[in-house]
Scaffold this active site. Structure first.
Site, PDB file in Angstrom:
ATOM      1  N   LYS A  66       0.872  -1.180   0.000  1.00  0.00           N
ATOM      2  CA  LYS A  66       0.000   0.000   0.000  1.00  0.00           C
ATOM      3  C   LYS A  66       0.902   1.221   0.000  1.00  0.00           C
ATOM      4  O   LYS A  66       1.775   1.360   0.858  1.00  0.00           O
ATOM      5  CB  LYS A  66      -0.922   0.031   1.221  1.00  0.00           C
ATOM      6  CG  LYS A  66      -1.785   1.310   1.209  1.00  0.00           C
ATOM      7  CD  LYS A  66      -2.893   1.284   2.221  1.00  0.00           C
ATOM      8  CE  LYS A  66      -2.433   1.758   3.577  1.00  0.00           C
ATOM      9  NZ  LYS A  66      -3.574   1.945   4.493  1.00  0.00           N
ATOM     10  N   ARG A 109     -10.413  -1.656   7.153  1.00  0.00           N
ATOM     11  CA  ARG A 109      -9.504  -2.639   7.764  1.00  0.00           C
ATOM     12  C   ARG A 109      -9.029  -2.175   9.139  1.00  0.00           C
ATOM     13  O   ARG A 109      -8.756  -2.975  10.031  1.00  0.00           O
ATOM     14  CB  ARG A 109      -8.368  -3.026   6.820  1.00  0.00           C
ATOM     15  CG  ARG A 109      -7.354  -1.942   6.409  1.00  0.00           C
ATOM     16  CD  ARG A 109      -6.382  -1.606   7.499  1.00  0.00           C
ATOM     17  NE  ARG A 109      -5.063  -1.276   7.037  1.00  0.00           N
ATOM     18  CZ  ARG A 109      -4.266  -0.434   7.668  1.00  0.00           C
ATOM     19  NH1 ARG A 109      -4.676   0.216   8.748  1.00  0.00           N
ATOM     20  NH2 ARG A 109      -3.046  -0.219   7.227  1.00  0.00           N
ATOM     21  N   HIS A 136     -12.166  11.532  10.659  1.00  0.00           N
ATOM     22  CA  HIS A 136     -12.660  10.700   9.564  1.00  0.00           C
ATOM     23  C   HIS A 136     -12.815   9.230   9.971  1.00  0.00           C
ATOM     24  O   HIS A 136     -13.806   8.586   9.641  1.00  0.00           O
ATOM     25  CB  HIS A 136     -11.692  10.829   8.377  1.00  0.00           C
ATOM     26  CG  HIS A 136     -12.098  10.022   7.193  1.00  0.00           C
ATOM     27  ND1 HIS A 136     -13.203  10.315   6.449  1.00  0.00           N
ATOM     28  CD2 HIS A 136     -11.542   8.904   6.638  1.00  0.00           C
ATOM     29  CE1 HIS A 136     -13.324   9.424   5.474  1.00  0.00           C
ATOM     30  NE2 HIS A 136     -12.332   8.561   5.570  1.00  0.00           N
ATOM     31  N   GLN A 137     -11.834   8.697  10.691  1.00  0.00           N
ATOM     32  CA  GLN A 137     -11.863   7.267  11.037  1.00  0.00           C
ATOM     33  C   GLN A 137     -12.867   6.933  12.135  1.00  0.00           C
ATOM     34  O   GLN A 137     -13.298   5.779  12.257  1.00  0.00           O
ATOM     35  CB  GLN A 137     -10.475   6.790  11.510  1.00  0.00           C
ATOM     36  CG  GLN A 137      -9.332   7.041  10.559  1.00  0.00           C
ATOM     37  CD  GLN A 137      -9.430   6.218   9.286  1.00  0.00           C
ATOM     38  OE1 GLN A 137      -9.983   5.120   9.281  1.00  0.00           O
ATOM     39  NE2 GLN A 137      -8.915   6.753   8.198  1.00  0.00           N
ATOM     40  N   ASP A 220       0.249   5.574  14.594  1.00  0.00           N
ATOM     41  CA  ASP A 220       0.778   4.706  13.544  1.00  0.00           C
ATOM     42  C   ASP A 220       2.081   5.259  12.978  1.00  0.00           C
ATOM     43  O   ASP A 220       2.515   4.871  11.904  1.00  0.00           O
ATOM     44  CB  ASP A 220      -0.264   4.542  12.422  1.00  0.00           C
ATOM     45  CG  ASP A 220      -0.707   5.877  11.839  1.00  0.00           C
ATOM     46  OD1 ASP A 220      -0.259   6.928  12.345  1.00  0.00           O
ATOM     47  OD2 ASP A 220      -1.486   5.875  10.877  1.00  0.00           O
ATOM     48  N   GLY A 290      -3.120  -0.921  17.837  1.00  0.00           N
ATOM     49  CA  GLY A 290      -3.390  -1.168  16.421  1.00  0.00           C
ATOM     50  C   GLY A 290      -2.587  -0.219  15.554  1.00  0.00           C
ATOM     51  O   GLY A 290      -2.952   0.943  15.363  1.00  0.00           O
TER      52      GLY A 290
END
Ligand code: NAD
Length: 319
Positions: A66, A109, A136-137, A220, A290
């Site tokens: 990606k 995902r 947004h998420q 992340d 995550g």
């Protein structure tokens, strides 16, 4: 190769598809049948971030990458700040097989991973969901969490409170009462999702009661942080991938402070395969770090490609 444009993804991949694909990927990682390659991520200046997440899943026959990042100027251009594309290759020949719009897939995902952690690690009787973040998420996260548990209500906090009404709308769509609360009231939650782009901790140990499950999804990249290191140190830690957790995930700061070691962190895949029993007691705080792995992207992109082929959709090109 098949090009699957972004506009087709919503009709091709459901939240359940993403959940199943991510669960299979995490399990394959735990069985050493799949692994992620080191992440490349570069700051391009003016807040722009660009990078590559890639991997090989031998069991699933997936190889790919990606490519994408964060481009804060995009809002003014009328397009989303996060831009990504997934490229799939034949693992035997290296030939490209597909190019897939990766924006919605990323949200699906990421939400699937968080929901999977809630399903496997939150207490069965969890009834109050806490949301830290409202960008947004966040809506995707809330929708996915609502698929795995019967919540009585949702409480939310965001640094920018003007963003909370949009999240409240998602809760209303799901038939869940929503209340904007100060961080101190996160202690009412049985599970808390953090999904912000914060560079410093918002959620402190004192904001979380015993027995809570935390799904920390926003960190992340090196330098981001959502949760106080004392809270990370106090929790039983799970992650998608230990190598990413300690370098670009929420555990990076506790690791740098010497409060946790890589060996303290359990891959969620090990819980899925039964190699780890997961939550040990009703009092334990569990934390899923995550970080987002490339194999998650390949897994959902592969679903999109398979569905597109079944339905004769997408654009076939010869390179
Ligand atoms: P967004 O830009 O739409 O929203 C950003 C959110 O962070 C908002 O709630 C905003 O109020 C909050 N925020 C901004 N600055 C803050 C600060 N200093 N302190 C506290 N909160 C702050 O972003 P998004 O698309 O919702 O993504 C949220 C985060 O999730 C980003 O960091 C993104 O990189 C990350 N992300 C992670 C994964 C993964 O797999 N783990 C996948 C996608 C996105």
């Amino acid at each position: 190769m098949l090009i699957v444009p972004e506009a087709l993804i919503a009709d091709l991949v459901s939240a359940q598809d993403a959940y199943d694909a991510v669960a299979a990927t995490f399990a394959a990682m735990a069985r050493d049948q799949a692994y992620n390659f080191p992440v490349v991520r570069e700051a391009l200046g003016e807040g722009r971030q660009y990078g590559f997440k890639s991997g090989l899943d031998r069991a699933g026959g997936m190889l790919g990458v990606k490519a994408g990042g964060y481009f804060p100027g995009n809002m003014a251009r009328g397009i989303t700040n996060h831009q990504s594309t997934v490229y799939l290759f034949d693992p035997d020949s290296g030939r490209p097989t597909a190019m897939v719009g990766g924006n919605l897939l990323t949200a699906l995902r990421t939400a699937a991973a968080s929901a999977l952690s809630i399903d496997r690690l939150a207490r069965r009787e969890a009834r109050v969901l806490g949301m830290v973040g409202a960008g947004h998420q966040a809506g995707f996260q809330l929708r996915a969490a609502a698929r795995v548990r019967q919540w009585d209500r949702v409480i939310g906090w965001n640094l920018h409170p003007e963003m909370l009404p949009k999240l409240a709308e998602v809760a209303a769509e799901l038939g869940l009462p929503f209340e904007a609360v100060p961080l101190e009231r996160m202690a009412e939650a049985d599970a808390i999702i953090t999904i912000t782009s914060s560079p410093a901790a918002s959620l402190m140990a004192g904001h979380v009661r015993a027995g809570t499950h935390l799904a920390c999804m926003g960190t992340d990249t090196k330098g981001k942080q959502e949760v106080e290191t004392a809270l990370v140190a106090k929790a039983r830690l799970f992650t998608d991938e230990v190598a990413q957790s300690v370098t670009i995930g929420e555990a990076q700061h506790a690791m740098a402070a010497g409060l946790v070691a890589a060996g303290d962190i359990t891959p969620l895949g090990a819980v899925l395969t039964g190699a780890d029993a997961g939550r040990r007691s009703a009092e334990e705080i569990t934390l899923f770090d995550g970080t987002g792995v490339g194999l998650q992207d390949l897994a959902v992109a592969a679903v999109a490609v398979a569905r597109a082929r079944e339905r004769g959709l997408g654009i076939e090109v010869a390179l």
